[in-house]
Scaffold this motif. Structure first.
Motif, PDB file in Angstrom:
ATOM      1  N   PRO A   1       0.810  -1.228   0.000  1.00 17.87           N
ATOM      2  CA  PRO A   1       0.000   0.000   0.000  1.00 17.87           C
ATOM      3  C   PRO A   1       0.840   1.273   0.000  1.00 17.87           C
ATOM      4  CG  PRO A   1       0.031  -0.964   2.188  1.00 17.87           C
ATOM      5  CD  PRO A   1       0.818  -1.899   1.312  1.00 17.87           C
ATOM      6  N   GLU A   2       1.578   1.503  -1.078  1.00 13.31           N
ATOM      7  CA  GLU A   2       2.419   2.697  -1.205  1.00 13.31           C
ATOM      8  C   GLU A   2       1.871   3.578  -2.322  1.00 13.31           C
ATOM      9  OE1 GLU A   2       4.754   3.345   0.818  1.00 13.31           O
ATOM     10  OE2 GLU A   2       5.176   1.400   1.739  1.00 13.31           O
ATOM     11  N   ILE A   3       1.969   4.894  -2.132  1.00 10.56           N
ATOM     12  CA  ILE A   3       1.505   5.831  -3.163  1.00 10.56           C
ATOM     13  C   ILE A   3       2.732   6.485  -3.796  1.00 10.56           C
ATOM     14  CG2 ILE A   3       0.205   7.950  -3.625  1.00 10.56           C
ATOM     15  CD1 ILE A   3      -1.560   7.213  -1.191  1.00 10.56           C
ATOM     16  N   ALA A   4       2.938   6.235  -5.091  1.00 11.26           N
ATOM     17  CA  ALA A   4       4.055   6.845  -5.798  1.00 11.26           C
ATOM     18  C   ALA A   4       3.645   8.253  -6.228  1.00 11.26           C
ATOM     19  CB  ALA A   4       4.428   5.992  -7.014  1.00 11.26           C
ATOM     20  N   VAL A   5       4.436   9.252  -5.803  1.00  7.92           N
ATOM     21  CA  VAL A   5       4.105  10.653  -6.110  1.00  7.92           C
ATOM     22  C   VAL A   5       4.950  11.128  -7.292  1.00  7.92           C
ATOM     23  CG1 VAL A   5       4.011  13.017  -5.205  1.00  7.92           C
ATOM     24  CG2 VAL A   5       3.535  11.075  -3.694  1.00  7.92           C
ATOM     25  N   ASP A   6       4.374  11.086  -8.478  1.00  4.96           N
ATOM     26  CA  ASP A   6       5.083  11.634  -9.637  1.00  4.96           C
ATOM     27  C   ASP A   6       4.536  13.031  -9.929  1.00  4.96           C
ATOM     28  OD1 ASP A   6       2.664  11.273 -10.832  1.00  4.96           O
ATOM     29  OD2 ASP A   6       3.265   9.538 -12.005  1.00  4.96           O
ATOM     30  N   THR A   7       4.912  13.612 -11.064  1.00  5.29           N
ATOM     31  CA  THR A   7       4.504  15.004 -11.297  1.00  5.29           C
ATOM     32  C   THR A   7       2.979  15.144 -11.418  1.00  5.29           C
ATOM     33  OG1 THR A   7       4.954  14.702 -13.626  1.00  5.29           O
ATOM     34  CG2 THR A   7       6.623  15.831 -12.362  1.00  5.29           C
ATOM     35  N   HIS A   8       2.310  14.151 -12.041  1.00  4.02           N
ATOM     36  CA  HIS A   8       0.851  14.231 -12.136  1.00  4.02           C
ATOM     37  C   HIS A   8       0.218  14.224 -10.737  1.00  4.02           C
ATOM     38  CE1 HIS A   8       0.544  13.779 -16.441  1.00  4.02           C
ATOM     39  NE2 HIS A   8       1.275  12.689 -16.425  1.00  4.02           N
ATOM     40  N   VAL A   9       0.652  13.280  -9.917  1.00 10.41           N
ATOM     41  CA  VAL A   9       0.068  13.125  -8.580  1.00 10.41           C
ATOM     42  C   VAL A   9       0.289  14.397  -7.756  1.00 10.41           C
ATOM     43  CG1 VAL A   9       0.194  11.786  -6.433  1.00 10.41           C
ATOM     44  CG2 VAL A   9       0.371  10.621  -8.647  1.00 10.41           C
ATOM     45  N   GLU A  10       1.494  14.932  -7.829  1.00  4.54           N
ATOM     46  CA  GLU A  10       1.817  16.128  -7.056  1.00  4.54           C
ATOM     47  C   GLU A  10       0.982  17.328  -7.519  1.00  4.54           C
ATOM     48  OE1 GLU A  10       5.971  17.047  -6.951  1.00  4.54           O
ATOM     49  OE2 GLU A  10       5.616  19.029  -6.070  1.00  4.54           O
TER      50      GLU A  10
ATOM     51  N   PHE B   1      -5.849  10.639 -15.031  1.00  6.58           N
ATOM     52  CA  PHE B   1      -6.618  11.882 -14.914  1.00  6.58           C
ATOM     53  C   PHE B   1      -5.751  13.082 -15.308  1.00  6.58           C
ATOM     54  CE2 PHE B   1      -8.112  15.354 -11.980  1.00  6.58           C
ATOM     55  CZ  PHE B   1      -9.270  15.654 -12.678  1.00  6.58           C
ATOM     56  N   GLY B   2      -4.484  13.060 -14.914  1.00  6.95           N
ATOM     57  CA  GLY B   2      -3.573  14.166 -15.236  1.00  6.95           C
ATOM     58  C   GLY B   2      -3.265  14.241 -16.728  1.00  6.95           C
ATOM     59  N   ARG B   3      -3.158  13.102 -17.363  1.00 10.86           N
ATOM     60  CA  ARG B   3      -2.879  13.117 -18.807  1.00 10.86           C
ATOM     61  C   ARG B   3      -4.097  13.565 -19.603  1.00 10.86           C
ATOM     62  NH1 ARG B   3      -0.764   7.450 -20.395  1.00 10.86           N
ATOM     63  NH2 ARG B   3      -0.575   8.422 -22.418  1.00 10.86           N
ATOM     64  N   GLU B   4      -5.274  13.185 -19.127  1.00  8.89           N
ATOM     65  CA  GLU B   4      -6.478  13.452 -19.908  1.00  8.89           C
ATOM     66  C   GLU B   4      -7.127  14.800 -19.582  1.00  8.89           C
ATOM     67  OE1 GLU B   4     -10.690  11.342 -19.789  1.00  8.89           O
ATOM     68  OE2 GLU B   4      -9.124   9.974 -20.444  1.00  8.89           O
ATOM     69  N   ILE B   5      -7.194  15.161 -18.290  1.00 12.91           N
ATOM     70  CA  ILE B   5      -7.964  16.350 -17.907  1.00 12.91           C
ATOM     71  C   ILE B   5      -7.135  17.370 -17.106  1.00 12.91           C
ATOM     72  CG2 ILE B   5      -9.965  17.174 -16.573  1.00 12.91           C
ATOM     73  CD1 ILE B   5     -11.404  14.593 -17.350  1.00 12.91           C
ATOM     74  N   CYS B   6      -6.581  16.953 -15.999  1.00 16.01           N
ATOM     75  CA  CYS B   6      -5.872  17.937 -15.152  1.00 16.01           C
ATOM     76  C   CYS B   6      -4.428  18.049 -15.626  1.00 16.01           C
ATOM     77  CB  CYS B   6      -5.941  17.518 -13.683  1.00 16.01           C
ATOM     78  SG  CYS B   6      -5.482  18.860 -12.573  1.00 16.01           S
ATOM     79  N   ARG B   7      -4.261  18.519 -16.876  1.00 13.18           N
ATOM     80  CA  ARG B   7      -2.950  18.556 -17.504  1.00 13.18           C
ATOM     81  C   ARG B   7      -2.106  19.687 -16.916  1.00 13.18           C
ATOM     82  NH1 ARG B   7      -5.183  19.092 -23.550  1.00 13.18           N
ATOM     83  NH2 ARG B   7      -5.489  21.146 -22.625  1.00 13.18           N
ATOM     84  N   SER B   8      -0.806  19.514 -17.059  1.00 10.47           N
ATOM     85  CA  SER B   8       0.090  20.569 -16.617  1.00 10.47           C
ATOM     86  C   SER B   8       1.042  20.867 -17.773  1.00 10.47           C
ATOM     87  CB  SER B   8       0.888  20.099 -15.415  1.00 10.47           C
ATOM     88  OG  SER B   8       1.814  21.065 -15.033  1.00 10.47           O
ATOM     89  N   PRO B   9       1.004  22.015 -18.392  1.00  9.16           N
ATOM     90  CA  PRO B   9       0.076  23.117 -18.122  1.00  9.16           C
ATOM     91  C   PRO B   9      -1.264  22.900 -18.829  1.00  9.16           C
ATOM     92  CG  PRO B   9       1.590  23.709 -19.883  1.00  9.16           C
ATOM     93  CD  PRO B   9       1.944  22.301 -19.475  1.00  9.16           C
ATOM     94  N   ARG B  10      -2.133  23.877 -18.730  1.00 14.56           N
ATOM     95  CA  ARG B  10      -3.448  23.945 -19.371  1.00 14.56           C
ATOM     96  C   ARG B  10      -4.410  22.838 -18.940  1.00 14.56           C
ATOM     97  NH1 ARG B  10      -0.058  24.520 -23.485  1.00 14.56           N
ATOM     98  NH2 ARG B  10      -0.745  22.616 -24.530  1.00 14.56           N
ATOM     99  N   PRO B  11      -4.790  22.827 -17.660  1.00 11.16           N
ATOM    100  CA  PRO B  11      -5.808  21.859 -17.224  1.00 11.16           C
ATOM    101  C   PRO B  11      -7.130  22.119 -17.936  1.00 11.16           C
ATOM    102  CG  PRO B  11      -5.441  23.531 -15.539  1.00 11.16           C
ATOM    103  CD  PRO B  11      -4.390  23.742 -16.578  1.00 11.16           C
ATOM    104  N   ARG B  12      -7.855  21.028 -18.256  1.00 11.98           N
ATOM    105  CA  ARG B  12      -9.128  21.166 -18.980  1.00 11.98           C
ATOM    106  C   ARG B  12     -10.276  21.249 -17.963  1.00 11.98           C
ATOM    107  NH1 ARG B  12      -9.634  16.221 -22.287  1.00 11.98           N
ATOM    108  NH2 ARG B  12     -11.270  17.310 -23.407  1.00 11.98           N
ATOM    109  N   CYS B  13     -10.275  22.338 -17.202  1.00 12.63           N
ATOM    110  CA  CYS B  13     -11.260  22.497 -16.119  1.00 12.63           C
ATOM    111  C   CYS B  13     -12.696  22.475 -16.667  1.00 12.63           C
ATOM    112  CB  CYS B  13     -11.021  23.792 -15.366  1.00 12.63           C
ATOM    113  SG  CYS B  13      -9.373  23.898 -14.635  1.00 12.63           S
ATOM    114  N   GLU B  14     -12.867  22.870 -17.930  1.00 14.92           N
ATOM    115  CA  GLU B  14     -14.221  22.944 -18.490  1.00 14.92           C
ATOM    116  C   GLU B  14     -14.873  21.568 -18.609  1.00 14.92           C
ATOM    117  OE1 GLU B  14     -11.405  23.583 -20.014  1.00 14.92           O
ATOM    118  OE2 GLU B  14     -11.342  22.515 -21.928  1.00 14.92           O
ATOM    119  N   VAL B  15     -14.086  20.495 -18.590  1.00 15.95           N
ATOM    120  CA  VAL B  15     -14.693  19.157 -18.653  1.00 15.95           C
ATOM    121  C   VAL B  15     -14.423  18.351 -17.372  1.00 15.95           C
ATOM    122  CG1 VAL B  15     -14.595  18.997 -21.180  1.00 15.95           C
ATOM    123  CG2 VAL B  15     -12.660  18.155 -19.827  1.00 15.95           C
ATOM    124  N   CYS B  16     -13.927  19.011 -16.352  1.00 16.64           N
ATOM    125  CA  CYS B  16     -13.551  18.300 -15.124  1.00 16.64           C
ATOM    126  C   CYS B  16     -14.764  18.131 -14.201  1.00 16.64           C
ATOM    127  CB  CYS B  16     -12.450  19.072 -14.397  1.00 16.64           C
ATOM    128  SG  CYS B  16     -11.958  18.273 -12.858  1.00 16.64           S
TER     129      CYS B  16
END
Ligand code: SF4
Length: 216
Positions: free
Chosen positions: A134-143, A184-199
């Motif tokens: 039960p470990e959570i890997a924190v990569d750039t998307h997660v952070e 989720f980060g690749r599809e919607i909460c992108r960095s930069p330019r999150p797609r908040c309009e479809v979140c």
């Protein structure tokens, strides 16, 4: 964040993404998961997958990679970024695993962290994906997502983001939280330019309310 809100977010992410993993984190073989995580450093998933598949089509385990010419490893993993550095590290890690651990990846954080090129994120990926811990890997998307949603603070480092996510995530779900947030980060909460309009999470999101306030 209120644990009930996080539970709603988690349940929506599970509904959307649970069955899918990229190639390089799809294996249960700890050695392949470890090498896949090393290849993925500063590299997009598509390129990591290509390098991973080319490498393991030619070499099957630590024993073969430990004695492989570094130039050949370089050639095979060329689609990944920093392939020269990674090729040397992959060969060295293979040699250590072969000589010190009899060809088996250690199921232990400190032992993993002592390997060249293996940091906290890679160790957590191996422990969660390959060993089901039960470990959570924190990569750039997660952070990025944890900070935007207000789960973690901007100044938080790896350990703090991980601890805050652990407090909210049921133990049995921690090992795949990284995969859900990466999708989720690749599809919607992108960095930069999150797609908040479809979140679906705008009503919970600190970043969204701050940017909306600023644009008024
Ligand atoms: S509202 Fe925007 S910033 Fe917030 S989680 Fe969704 S996509 Fe990310």
């Amino acid at each position: 964040m209120d644990p009930r809100v996080f539970a709603e977010i988690l349940s929506e992410l599970e509904r959307r993404y649970r069955p899918n993993r990229p190639e390089h984190v799809g294996s249960r073989d700890p050695f392949k998961v470890l090498i896949g995580a090393m290849l993925s450093h500063r590299t997009r998933d598509e390129q990591t997958d290509e390098a991973y598949l080319r490498l393991f089509k030619r070499f099957k385990d630590a024993g073969e990679l430990a004695s492989a010419p570094v130039r050949e490893i370089e050639r095979l993993i060329r689609p990944a970024g920093f392939y020269r550095v990674k090729a040397r590290r992959i060969k060295e890690v293979s040699r250590i695993i072969l000589e010190r651990y009899g060809g088996r990846v250690p199921r232990n954080r400190d032992a993993l962290l002592s390997l060249p090129g293996v940091g906290e994120k890679t160790a957590d990926i191996v422990l969660s994906v390959a060993f089901g811990l039960p470990e959570i890997a924190v990569d750039t998307h997660v952070e990025t997502i944890a900070k935007r949603l207000g789960i973690a603070d901007e100044k938080d480092g790896y350990g703090e983001v991980k601890r805050k996510l652990e407090e909210l995530t049921p133990v049995e779900k921690r090992r795949y939280l990284n995969m859900l947030l990466v999708r989720f980060g690749r599809e919607i909460c992108r960095s930069p330019r999150p797609r908040c309009e479809v979140c679906p999470f705008t009503r919970y999101c600190r970043y969204y309310s701050a940017t909306r306030r600023a644009s008024r």
